[in-house]
Design a protein around this motif. Structure first.
Motif, PDB file in Angstrom:
ATOM      1  N   UNK A 233       2.321   4.745  -4.644  1.00 39.12           N
ATOM      2  CA  UNK A 233       1.746   3.605  -5.328  1.00 39.12           C
ATOM      3  C   UNK A 233       2.649   2.984  -6.374  1.00 39.12           C
ATOM      4  N   UNK A 234       3.504   3.783  -7.029  1.00 35.16           N
ATOM      5  CA  UNK A 234       4.338   3.243  -8.112  1.00 35.16           C
ATOM      6  C   UNK A 234       5.357   2.233  -7.582  1.00 35.16           C
ATOM      7  N   UNK A 235       5.960   2.523  -6.416  1.00 30.04           N
ATOM      8  CA  UNK A 235       6.923   1.590  -5.823  1.00 30.04           C
ATOM      9  C   UNK A 235       6.216   0.314  -5.363  1.00 30.04           C
ATOM     10  N   UNK A 236       5.007   0.475  -4.820  1.00 30.88           N
ATOM     11  CA  UNK A 236       4.227  -0.690  -4.393  1.00 30.88           C
ATOM     12  C   UNK A 236       3.896  -1.579  -5.588  1.00 30.88           C
ATOM     13  N   UNK A 237       3.503  -0.945  -6.688  1.00 29.54           N
ATOM     14  CA  UNK A 237       3.164  -1.671  -7.911  1.00 29.54           C
ATOM     15  C   UNK A 237       4.344  -2.502  -8.406  1.00 29.54           C
ATOM     16  N   UNK A 238       5.519  -1.930  -8.434  1.00 25.16           N
ATOM     17  CA  UNK A 238       6.697  -2.637  -8.952  1.00 25.16           C
ATOM     18  C   UNK A 238       7.023  -3.889  -8.152  1.00 25.16           C
ATOM     19  N   UNK A 239       6.893  -3.807  -6.844  1.00 20.84           N
ATOM     20  CA  UNK A 239       7.207  -4.979  -6.017  1.00 20.84           C
ATOM     21  C   UNK A 239       6.159  -6.075  -6.158  1.00 20.84           C
ATOM     22  N   UNK A 240       4.914  -5.696  -6.401  1.00 20.47           N
ATOM     23  CA  UNK A 240       3.886  -6.712  -6.639  1.00 20.47           C
ATOM     24  C   UNK A 240       4.103  -7.365  -8.002  1.00 20.47           C
ATOM     25  N   UNK A 241       4.404  -6.551  -9.012  1.00 20.38           N
ATOM     26  CA  UNK A 241       4.702  -7.110 -10.341  1.00 20.38           C
ATOM     27  C   UNK A 241       5.915  -8.036 -10.287  1.00 20.38           C
TER      28      UNK A 241
ATOM     29  N   UNK B 288       7.330  -9.881  -5.192  1.00 20.78           N
ATOM     30  CA  UNK B 288       7.834  -9.753  -3.822  1.00 20.78           C
ATOM     31  C   UNK B 288       6.719  -9.577  -2.802  1.00 20.78           C
ATOM     32  N   UNK B 289       5.548  -9.147  -3.269  1.00 22.71           N
ATOM     33  CA  UNK B 289       4.383  -8.965  -2.411  1.00 22.71           C
ATOM     34  C   UNK B 289       3.185  -9.611  -3.114  1.00 22.71           C
ATOM     35  N   UNK B 290       2.265 -10.185  -2.326  1.00 23.69           N
ATOM     36  CA  UNK B 290       1.148 -10.940  -2.902  1.00 23.69           C
ATOM     37  C   UNK B 290       0.090 -10.076  -3.567  1.00 23.69           C
ATOM     38  N   UNK B 291      -0.365  -9.032  -2.871  1.00 24.15           N
ATOM     39  CA  UNK B 291      -1.485  -8.222  -3.347  1.00 24.15           C
ATOM     40  C   UNK B 291      -1.088  -6.761  -3.450  1.00 24.15           C
TER      41      UNK B 291
ATOM     42  N   UNK C  84      -2.937   5.891   5.137  1.00 20.81           N
ATOM     43  CA  UNK C  84      -3.520   6.442   3.923  1.00 20.81           C
ATOM     44  C   UNK C  84      -4.722   5.639   3.462  1.00 20.81           C
ATOM     45  N   UNK C  85      -5.341   6.091   2.373  1.00 17.64           N
ATOM     46  CA  UNK C  85      -6.584   5.476   1.905  1.00 17.64           C
ATOM     47  C   UNK C  85      -6.421   4.001   1.567  1.00 17.64           C
ATOM     48  N   UNK C  86      -5.309   3.638   0.918  1.00 18.87           N
ATOM     49  CA  UNK C  86      -5.140   2.240   0.532  1.00 18.87           C
ATOM     50  C   UNK C  86      -4.903   1.342   1.747  1.00 18.87           C
ATOM     51  N   UNK C  87      -4.170   1.832   2.721  1.00 19.83           N
ATOM     52  CA  UNK C  87      -3.925   1.068   3.941  1.00 19.83           C
ATOM     53  C   UNK C  87      -5.207   0.907   4.758  1.00 19.83           C
TER      54      UNK C  87
ATOM     55  N   UNK D 164       0.847  -1.192   0.000  1.00 14.82           N
ATOM     56  CA  UNK D 164       0.000   0.000   0.000  1.00 14.82           C
ATOM     57  C   UNK D 164       0.884   1.244   0.000  1.00 14.82           C
ATOM     58  N   UNK D 165       0.252   2.410  -0.208  1.00 13.48           N
ATOM     59  CA  UNK D 165       1.012   3.642  -0.460  1.00 13.48           C
ATOM     60  C   UNK D 165       1.305   4.475   0.783  1.00 13.48           C
ATOM     61  N   UNK D 166       1.204   3.902   1.968  1.00 11.16           N
ATOM     62  CA  UNK D 166       1.569   4.659   3.170  1.00 11.16           C
ATOM     63  C   UNK D 166       0.664   4.358   4.346  1.00 11.16           C
TER      64      UNK D 166
END
Length: 331
Positions: A193-201, A204-207, A168-171, A163-165
């Motif tokens: 969000x961009x750093x979170x996206x890269x690790x999911x792609x 390294x992270x499930x969701x 925050x809203x996503x958390x 999540x982005x922090x």
């Protein structure tokens, strides 16, 4: 005037009228002259994200209305609160404005930002919402949200989500969902969000819990969208159910808004409100908003202020319900 001579009622009235006329004239001059130079717009998110793209196009249109450039100043960090604090501390002269994340109503109560959203801003316009969702890589074993819930119940705290922090809203949205589903996840915080996206792609992270950064990857077949968080399905991904449809009473849209520091002169406030009303309601902005799955949710400044007040009260209850102060303390 002779100081020893008593002031007559007529002199007092004429003096008051003169002061009022002078004030009115000054206001007209100020309105006619503003803006005389470029305006700085504080965007509390990194460049390139959905919020940044949304604000850039709005500012471009508003700049044409105002006759001066509006330059974006990205001050990212602390889930948008670094930029929010900078905006609240700026001079109220109309030359520093910015985006106000709705999460300021939460973080101010959690004590992570020292400002009062009910007193420290002049609200100009609510602009657009965001389409949040839960996405996984295309090769993920999770084919549906039901699969996620089943594993989370069998192995509490094992499934990770990016999540982005914190706070925050996503958390918070993801924790609301987890509580409604009776499960526990392992939350991994990122600065955006961009750093979170890269690790999911990268596996390294499930969701991924984020606004529509996942959209192009879902359309390209690189990710799978399990659910969105709006009141209704998003037209672009009409086959994906909402959390509400799936039986979880969770709706997160986190609309963006624009404001200025408190104390903004009324004539400048009106000039800015008029400019951003035109910008948000323009066909040009609507097309960009659609491209980033940001439903237009315009409100004029006074109505936006009332909305902020209502959300502030809702956040008070949410902080208690989710034990957010304890979550923040754990990091």
């Amino acid at each position: 005037m002779n100081p020893s001579r008593p002031v007559t009622r007529r002199q007092l009235v004429l003096g008051s009228l003169g002061a009022a006329a002078l004030s009115t004239t000054s206001a007209r001059v100020l309105a006619a002259e503003y803006p005389e130079r470029p305006i700085t717009f504080i965007c509390p998110w990194p460049a390139g994200g959905t919020a940044d793209r949304s604000m850039r196009i709005i500012c471009q249109i508003a700049a044409r209305e105002l006759g001066q450039p509006i330059a974006l100043d990205n001050r990212a960090g602390a889930s948008g609160m670094i930029g929010s604090k900078a905006l609240s501390s700026a001079r109220p002269d109309g030359y520093t404005i910015g985006q106000i994340p709705i999460s300021v109503t939460r973080f101010s109560q959690l004590g992570t930002v020292q400002l009062d959203p009910l007193k420290d801003f002049t609200y100009l316009a609510r602009t657009s919402g965001q389409t949040f969702g839960i996405a996984v890589p295309a090769n993920s074993p999770f084919k549906s949200l039901r699969d996620v819930i089943a594993k989370a119940k069998a192995q509490p705290g094992v499934i990770t989500y990016a999540h982005a922090g914190i706070g925050g809203a996503t958390h918070v949205g993801m924790e609301q969902f987890a509580q409604a589903a009776g499960v526990r996840f392992n939350a991994i915080a990122y600065k955006g969000g961009s750093a979170a996206l890269q690790d999911v792609l990268g596996g390294q992270v499930d969701l991924l819990a984020d606004s529509s950064s996942w959209a192009p990857h879902v359309e390209a077949g690189k990710m799978r969208l399990l659910a969105t968080w709006g009141e209704a399905r998003t037209p672009r991904f009409k086959d994906t159910p909402t959390l509400k449809e799936l039986g979880f009473d969770v709706v997160v849209e986190a609309p963006n808004g624009i404001g200025a520091p408190k104390g903004l002169p009324a004539v400048i406030e009106k000039r800015l409100r008029d400019a951003f009303r035109t910008a948000v309601n323009s066909e040009e902005f609507r097309k960009v908003a659609e491209s980033i799955d940001a439903p237009v949710m315009y409100q004029d400044g006074p109505d936006y202020r009332k909305y902020i007040q209502a959300v502030y009260q809702q956040e008070t209850e949410l902080i208690r319900k989710l034990s957010l102060k304890e979550l923040m303390a754990k990091g």
